[in-house]
Design an enzyme around this catalytic site. Structure first.
Site: not given
Ligand SMILES: Cc1cc2nc3c(=O)[nH]c(=O)nc-3n(C[C@H](O)[C@H](O)[C@H](O)COP(=O)(O)OP(=O)(O)OC[C@H]3O[C@@H](n4cnc5c(N)ncnc54)[C@H](O)[C@@H]3O)c2cc1C
Ligand code: SF4
Ligand code: FES
Lengths: 253, 644
Positions: B44, B266, B337, B408, B432
């Site tokens: 994101a 999960h 799930r 999860h 997320e």
């Molecule tokens: C093992 C696993 C497998 C998965 N498989 C799938 C799948 O196959 N298909 C699917 O659709 N989804 C899957 N998911 C879910 C999905 O991966 C996540 O929901 C999604 O990638 C979240 O993306 P995001 O960009 O919101 O957050 P994230 O990728 O968690 O990124 C968070 C970012 O915020 C930063 N951050 C956090 N807190 C702070 C702070 N206080 N200060 C500064 N920076 C901070 C971190 O450094 C990071 O850069 C899976 C999840 C897991 C755990």
């Protein structure tokens, strides 16, 4: 099981470091290497000592954050395994285990076992991308790509950017890491347009960041947790030769 | 707290187009006058920062890891959904929309979900163009697989490393902008506070994790993409550093927290083995395409298996209960799930579990190997089998894998309107970290889709509308609001460091995790939640009087980082339990034992709970106040979910 640990402790980039001995009495063979360090830290903290700083995050072998040299080998004894996926069942009772950070000049130590790997980002910024404006892409199936090419690109793209290859190399060369990216993007039809610019840019950035030359020792491939092979370095060398020849003769890329 | 979802007029198909047209634009030459902060570099945050930089805004992006490429999105395995209908199996934007609404048990906002389905195809196009090596068929076209909760095959994948490849795609786009100077990247910086100026989000305070410096950053808008909060359970499939800090501290500054109790457990993770464990490992749900889930019919047989007196292959076919196939014949092993997880719990609670703790069921590939041959299964899931063997020591081709549910994903998150802006002006929340698209249960392969939809295709438009409204002019980062925020952060860190007690933050986190898993996990009830609401403040008290953080704040201090995150979890956990207690119905992943059908399925109460619960902070040790956003369904009819 019991273990004798010898761990590199260093307060900051400019302080002197040294190996410090720790004894562990009750390590479960089913625990992971990092969980073993968690337990050590738990003891240290409760006793008012400073815990050992080490990098980790996913603990699944994919984020590339963990970076320990175990008994002289980056990521430790198991092939194709990053240290977060290494389990204690691969060590024996009473063994002495030496734990050090990545040792490479371009990766200065921040504290204890934590190093600074930002030079890797700078290499990627020098061409590790395909320029395409958001929203301007054609349909995903517009260009068929053979399964073989897609698989080859995926093999290269599996690199997790951990830096073990650099730590294992006596020249601290970043060729394996860089070649993985150039090979991925240069092999795909979408990436061809910037092929020459990419390889020249990334190799220059690599040199600028102080990584050494490749002299074909192959230590990098041996420690790589993702099976990135020297073939990609050969591919990058070919791409580089073509690009520099073109540049020499003033051809437009 | 004013909750105006700002859903555009028009039919569901036209809302997004109409909205884009009526949005204000920022003229290209003016974009460089605006500064935007993006916290998070996952799918994101990374995609948003890259796209906003490309558009000409000045972007500052922050992450706590040593490189943006390591965000937790990297760990996603299975795939990403898109309504391309490449398989010609009847998929459409509307079907993806409907499946997502239904999968979420009719607790998500229709208009947002439709938009998600609408832009899903663009995501695949964009990623392919970036060089993401998706799996292909021999003809050179993109391959698909199936995921839970859908009867069409719409999931795109890159071996078992889809998240890695999509994130590296976003990271490469980000790198292009860093190289151009449009994005400044700050690694190893943790956001500790959101700063409001005259009610608008205008900056953040960070701690430099290398040298401990507390710094102020000001901007015209702040985008939070800090991920989920499953680590409130301590043991989860998430990375160690995943935290609620960014979202929770924004909540304390007035942002509404929506549906915090909606968490996803999960179904296919490697069961816990011992107390040393620091995380649980997910085995991708894609395995349920070919693996069959079973336990013995007779608890006595399970006991023999647990004691290793017999082996799984010794159990005769007639003695096995393929319970998902039995209970949900039309979806079978691909039931959603929440349903699959609960069924596993139910089987194990009845003594039919097979792992040595009693909490594990089989995922068996024997039939698929017989039908397709081992090489075909290796091609599909080779790396997952390898991972399983590395952790468990067992070979999944020869003996069934053992799995059990684990925390999860979190559907709850900061409340946002259709523009992905929270109730705090200028604070946008993506991925997320927001609540909007998955209701009470997320379907597999939809989080990656949502993160990239938010970052590439939604926020770049909607942020312009806000910026054009307020005009350019980031405040002075040394102004009074920033000074005050910095001082309060410093106080808080010093307070934590000065406790000098006897316990590690980790040990307290483990204890919190046990409370949450026991009372706010897969099954929840009135008494248990009340108990948790009593235990959590006690544990918080223990933390503030007995935590020990060696070292100082002026250096890399892993314990200080951890303690800060645990402190936030200790407050947030209470919010989660309040929400779970208040929601006196079952829906999706939120299962209140008091509300189930005769067959043990979740029983919704649409009359009283067809709303988003949005919580407003009132101070630590004071119960939060709830506001409702009523959910109105115009395009779909609410129905009882059935996967039979
Ligand atoms: C093992 C696993 C497998 C998965 N498989 C799938 C799948 O196959 N298909 C699917 O659709 N989804 C899957 N998911 C879910 C999905 O991966 C996540 O929901 C999604 O990638 C979240 O993306 P995001 O960009 O919101 O957050 P994230 O990728 O968690 O990124 C968070 C970012 O915020 C930063 N951050 C956090 N807190 C702070 C702070 N206080 N200060 C500064 N920076 C901070 C971190 O450094 C990071 O850069 C899976 C999840 C897991 C755990
Ligand atoms: S090539 Fe291998 S060792 Fe080097 S950074 Fe990539 S994954 Fe690590
Ligand atoms: S901790 Fe992520 S690869 Fe080791």
């Amino acid at each position: 099981m019991k273990l004798n640990l010898r761990i590199w402790r260093q307060d900051g980039e400019n302080s002197a470091g040294r190996l410090v001995d720790y004894k562990m009495d009750d390590v479960s063979p089913d625990s992971s290497f990092l969980e073993m360090l968690d337990l050590l830290n738990e003891d240290l903290i409760v006793n008012g000592d400073e815990p050992v700083a080490f990098d980790h995050d996913c603990r699944e072998g994919i984020c590339g954050m963990c970076s320990l040299t175990i008994n002289g080998v980056p990521h430790g004894p198991e092939r194709m395994t990053s240290v977060c996926q290494l389990h204690m069942r691969h060590f024996s009772d009473g063994e002495t285990v030496v734990i050090e950070p990545w040792r490479a000049k371009p990766f200065p130590i921040i504290r204890d076992l934590v190093v600074d790997r930002t030079p890797f980002d700078r290499i990627q910024q020098a061409g590790g991308f395909i320029s395409v404006r958001t929203g301007s892409a054609p349909d995903g199936n517009a260009i068929p790509i053979s399964k073989e090419v897609a698989d080859y690109a995926m093999d290269a793209a599996a690199c997790i950017g951990c830096g073990a290859c650099v730590a294992a190399c006596k020249n601290a060369s970043a060729m394996l890491f860089t070649a993985a990216k150039t090979s991925q993007l240069n092999s795909l039809p979408q990436g061809k347009a910037e092929k020459d610019r990419r390889v020249l840019g990334m190799v220059a950035a690599m040199d600028e960041a102080g990584f050494g030359n490749c002299t074909n020792y192959g230590e990098c491939q041996a420690v790589c947790p993702k099976g990135i092979t020297l073939d990609f370095i050969a591919q990058m060398n070919r791409d580089y030769a073509v690009a520099s020849t073109k540049k020499l003769f003033g051809c437009a890329f | 707290m004013i909750l105006d979802a700002k859903i555009p007029d028009g039919s569901i198909e036209d809302k997004w187009s109409n909205h884009k047209f009526s949005n204000k634009l920022v003229n290209p030459a003016n974009k460089r006058k605006y500064n935007i902060i993006v916290v998070g570099s996952g799918l994101a945050g990374g995609s948003a920062a890259a796209t906003l930089g490309e558009l000409g805004y000045n972007v500052k992006c922050f992450c706590y890891q040593d490189s943006p490429r390591r965000a937790h999105s990297i760990a996603a395995q299975g795939g990403i959904n898109a309504a391309k209908n490449y398989q010609n199996d009847g998929d459409s934007v509307y079907r993806l929309f409907y499946d997502t609404i239904k999968g979420g048990d009719f607790r998500s906002r229709e208009a947002n979900v439709y938009r998600l389905a609408e832009v899903s195809g663009n995501i695949i196009d964009q990623c392919v163009a970036q060089g993401v090596p998706f799996a292909r068929e021999y003809g050179g076209h993109l391959a698909n697989r199936s995921f839970g909760g859908a009867q069409v095959s719409r999931t795109f994948y890159a071996r078992g490393q889809t998240g890695q490849q999509l994130l590296l795609g976003a990271y490469s786009a980000l790198n292009a902008q860093i190289a151009r100077g449009q994005v400044e990247m700050y690694n190893r910086h943790e956001m500790l506070e959101l700063v409001l100026v005259e009610g608008h989000a205008k900056g953040i305070i960070t701690r430099n994790l290398v040298n401990g410096a507390i710094e102020s950053w000001s901007a015209d808008a702040v985008i939070l993409a800090t991920g989920g909060y499953s680590t409130v359970f301590f043991l989860s499939t998430c990375a160690a550093g995943v935290n609620v800090t960014g979202a929770f501290r924004s909540f304390k500054k007035g942002a509404g927290f929506a549906n915090p109790c909606y968490t996803q457990i999960h179904p296919t993770c490697i069961p816990q083995e011992g107390d040393h464990q620091s995380k649980l490992t997910l085995m991708s749900e894609s395995l349920r395409n070919d693996g069959r889930v079973w336990v013995p019919k007779d608890p006595k047989v399970s006991e023999q298996l647990r004691n290793k007196d017999i082996r799984p292959r010794d159990v005769a076919e007639s003695e096995r209960d393929y319970y998902l196939e039995r209970k949900y014949p039309s979806f079978g092993n691909l039931a959603p799930r929440d349903i699959s997880s609960r069924s596993a719990k139910e089987a194990c609670d009845k003594g039919r579990g097979v792992s040595y703790t009693g909490f594990g069921v089989y995922l068996d590939f024997e039939d698929a190997i017989g039908r397709l041959g081992q090489p075909a299964i290796e091609e599909r899931y080779g790396n997952l089998f390898e991972m399983y063997e590395r952790i468990s020591g067992d070979n999944g081709y020869e003996t069934p894998m053992m799995i059990y549910p684990a925390p999860h994903y979190t559907m709850g998150g900061l409340w946002v309107d259709y523009n992905l802006m929270s109730n705090v002006d200028g604070l946008f929340v993506l991925g997320e970290a927001n609540f909007s698209d998955h209701g009470a249960n997320r379907l597999g392969a939809s989080a990656l889709m949502q993160g990239l939809a938010d970052g590439y295709f939604v926020v770049p438009y909607t942020v312009a509308n806000y910026l054009a409204r307020v005009g350019a002019g980031a405040p002075d980062p040394d102004g009074p609001a920033f000074k005050e925020a910095k001082a309060s952060i410093n106080d808080n860190l010093n307070k934590m460091l000065s406790v000098q007690g006897k316990r590690s933050a980790r040990s307290i986190h483990i204890e919190l995790g046990r409370i949450m898993w026991e009372y706010c996990g897969m099954a929840r009830d009135d008494a248990g939640l009340k108990k948790a609401l009593q235990l959590i403040p006690e544990l918080r008290e223990e933390f503030w009087s007995n935590v020990r953080i060696p070292g100082t704040g002026e250096q890399l201090n892993i314990e200080l980082e951890r303690a800060g995150r645990v402190a936030d979890h200790l407050e947030f956990a209470e919010l989660m339990c309040h929400d779970a207690h208040d929601r006196d119905e079952s829906c999706g992943g939120h299962f209140r034992v008091e509300h189930q059908t005769d067959e043990g399925e979740a029983k919704r109460d649409d009359e009283n709970f067809s709303h988003v619960s949005v919580w407003e902070h009132q101070g630590v040790n004071t119960a939060p106040v709830k506001h409702n956003e009523e959910l109105v369904y115009e395009s779909v009819t609410m129905a009882t979910r059935s996967y039979k």
